[in-house]
Design a protein around this motif. Sequence first.
Motif, mmCIF file in Angstrom:
data_model
loop_
_atom_site.group_PDB
_atom_site.id
_atom_site.type_symbol
_atom_site.label_atom_id
_atom_site.label_comp_id
_atom_site.label_asym_id
_atom_site.label_seq_id
_atom_site.Cartn_x
_atom_site.Cartn_y
_atom_site.Cartn_z
ATOM 1 N N THR A 202 1.010 -1.185 0.160
ATOM 2 C CA THR A 202 -0.116 0.087 -0.036
ATOM 3 C C THR A 202 0.867 1.318 0.018
ATOM 4 O OG1 THR A 202 -1.584 -1.075 1.293
ATOM 5 C CG2 THR A 202 -2.097 1.479 1.231
ATOM 6 N N THR A 203 1.831 1.447 0.826
ATOM 7 C CA THR A 203 2.886 2.345 0.682
ATOM 8 C C THR A 203 3.462 2.635 -0.571
ATOM 9 O OG1 THR A 203 3.235 1.989 3.111
ATOM 10 C CG2 THR A 203 4.974 3.362 1.852
ATOM 11 N N SER A 204 3.875 1.355 -1.312
ATOM 12 C CA SER A 204 4.628 1.568 -2.368
ATOM 13 C C SER A 204 3.413 2.260 -3.388
ATOM 14 C CB SER A 204 5.028 0.338 -3.048
ATOM 15 O OG SER A 204 5.571 0.280 -4.196
ATOM 16 N N TRP A 205 2.231 1.806 -3.498
ATOM 17 C CA TRP A 205 1.271 2.124 -4.228
ATOM 18 C C TRP A 205 0.995 3.754 -4.029
ATOM 19 C CZ3 TRP A 205 -3.764 4.075 -3.441
ATOM 20 C CH2 TRP A 205 -4.497 4.411 -4.418
ATOM 21 N N VAL A 206 0.966 4.329 -2.787
ATOM 22 C CA VAL A 206 0.771 5.729 -2.473
ATOM 23 C C VAL A 206 1.930 6.414 -3.101
ATOM 24 C CG1 VAL A 206 0.529 7.297 -0.490
ATOM 25 C CG2 VAL A 206 -0.717 5.326 -0.699
ATOM 26 N N ILE A 207 3.222 5.816 -2.788
ATOM 27 C CA ILE A 207 4.226 6.718 -3.018
ATOM 28 C C ILE A 207 4.300 6.783 -4.801
ATOM 29 C CG2 ILE A 207 6.767 6.414 -3.411
ATOM 30 C CD1 ILE A 207 7.018 5.372 -0.481
ATOM 31 N N ASP A 208 4.176 5.769 -5.520
ATOM 32 C CA ASP A 208 4.134 5.699 -6.935
ATOM 33 C C ASP A 208 3.144 6.960 -7.249
ATOM 34 O OD1 ASP A 208 5.989 3.890 -6.972
ATOM 35 O OD2 ASP A 208 5.017 2.336 -7.449
ATOM 36 N N LYS A 209 1.819 6.859 -6.833
ATOM 37 C CA LYS A 209 0.737 7.779 -7.022
ATOM 38 C C LYS A 209 1.307 9.271 -6.825
ATOM 39 C CE LYS A 209 -2.614 5.161 -8.566
ATOM 40 N NZ LYS A 209 -2.929 5.262 -9.960
ATOM 41 N N LEU A 210 1.948 9.501 -5.653
ATOM 42 C CA LEU A 210 2.527 10.760 -5.433
ATOM 43 C C LEU A 210 3.648 11.231 -6.554
ATOM 44 C CD1 LEU A 210 2.796 10.679 -1.663
ATOM 45 C CD2 LEU A 210 1.089 12.051 -2.963
ATOM 46 N N LYS A 211 4.520 10.127 -6.795
ATOM 47 C CA LYS A 211 5.294 10.653 -7.961
ATOM 48 C C LYS A 211 4.725 10.776 -9.103
ATOM 49 C CE LYS A 211 9.287 7.706 -6.222
ATOM 50 N NZ LYS A 211 10.038 6.589 -6.380
ATOM 51 N N THR A 212 3.445 10.183 -9.543
ATOM 52 C CA THR A 212 3.073 10.441 -10.966
ATOM 53 C C THR A 212 2.314 11.780 -10.880
ATOM 54 O OG1 THR A 212 2.223 7.993 -11.093
ATOM 55 C CG2 THR A 212 0.911 9.674 -12.380
ATOM 56 N N VAL A 213 1.767 12.008 -9.529
ATOM 57 C CA VAL A 213 1.084 13.432 -9.350
ATOM 58 C C VAL A 213 2.445 14.675 -9.596
ATOM 59 C CG1 VAL A 213 -0.156 15.322 -7.845
ATOM 60 C CG2 VAL A 213 -0.725 12.683 -7.855
ATOM 61 N N GLU A 214 3.504 14.254 -9.027
ATOM 62 C CA GLU A 214 4.395 15.322 -9.040
ATOM 63 C C GLU A 214 5.116 15.229 -10.473
ATOM 64 O OE1 GLU A 214 7.336 13.795 -6.350
ATOM 65 O OE2 GLU A 214 6.469 14.425 -4.570
ATOM 66 N N GLU A 215 5.186 14.129 -10.998
ATOM 67 C CA GLU A 215 5.799 14.281 -12.687
ATOM 68 C C GLU A 215 4.804 15.148 -13.498
ATOM 69 O OE1 GLU A 215 6.283 10.340 -13.598
ATOM 70 O OE2 GLU A 215 7.944 9.874 -12.330
ATOM 71 N N SER A 216 3.471 14.865 -13.113
ATOM 72 C CA SER A 216 2.583 15.526 -13.812
ATOM 73 C C SER A 216 2.498 16.992 -13.788
ATOM 74 C CB SER A 216 0.929 14.945 -13.456
ATOM 75 O OG SER A 216 0.028 15.742 -14.116
ATOM 76 N N ALA A 217 2.689 17.370 -12.330
ATOM 77 C CA ALA A 217 2.898 18.837 -12.024
ATOM 78 C C ALA A 217 4.085 19.340 -12.763
ATOM 79 C CB ALA A 217 2.910 19.038 -10.441
ATOM 80 N N ASP A 218 5.249 18.487 -12.604
ATOM 81 C CA ASP A 218 6.410 19.074 -13.307
ATOM 82 C C ASP A 218 6.212 19.414 -14.683
ATOM 83 O OD1 ASP A 218 7.496 19.175 -10.716
ATOM 84 O OD2 ASP A 218 8.565 17.181 -11.010
#
Length: 260
Positions: A202-218
């Motif tokens: 679950t933690t890995s999934w949340v981190i990946d989602k946050l990375k996706t959001v950050e990459e999208s924001a960048d």
Amino acid sequence: MATSTPPADRLQRWERAADIPLTVLAAVFLGVYSWQVLDTGSSPRLNFWLTTVDVLVWVVFAVDFGVRLRLSTDRWQFVKQNPLDLLFVLLPPFRPLRLLRAAMILLDTLHRHTLTRARLSVFIGASSILMLYLCSLAIYDAEYGVEDSNIHNFGDALWWSMVSVTTVGYGDFYPVTTEGRLVALVLMTFGIGLISFAIGTTTSWVIDKLKTVEESADRTDREIGKLVEELRALRTEVTALRESRTVAGGQIANEQRGVQ
């Protein structure tokens, strides 16, 4: 000249051929074991047939272990990698060992079809539910009818399994037999592993989602930056065009005055 098939290849072919039959037998054994444990008032005739199926499943599992041991290139290493299978063959009266063997076969079949994280979550959930059910059956089988036992029905056993696997341990139900305590040890060991694995996934999934959001924001910031640069360049061009038009207009006005 014909060449003989290497033992490793023969072992893989045997395991592939026995995969589906063993999975079916594992499911059959789980059903038979559940019937034997939960139906405390079954007739002697029914008990005879259930016991017969139980023994036949043990024979098939034992034959499978013997064949795999014979086909393995390093038999000692094979035994070290499959200690539960060996205990299952050597100690047939201990049905919980067969229960774990059947669970391992079912979970291994599910695991081979687990490729994505979503399917991995399904595998973890199925493993947790199966572990709770099996340990509830095993503890009920070990504790039912025993003197000083406080687990009197399957509901008590299921509640004990849930509070034990979550390491809550209210203490309202607990095993009093040696076999029950061994089941508790297995449940707590695997329960901690499953919970830790579920939390990690679950933690890995949340981190990946946050990375996706950050990459999208960048990516959005970069696109906005490019748009700002283009607007600045367009503004510069417009200003230069206006100035050139102003200069051209002044030159034409001067020429017209000179002609007059």
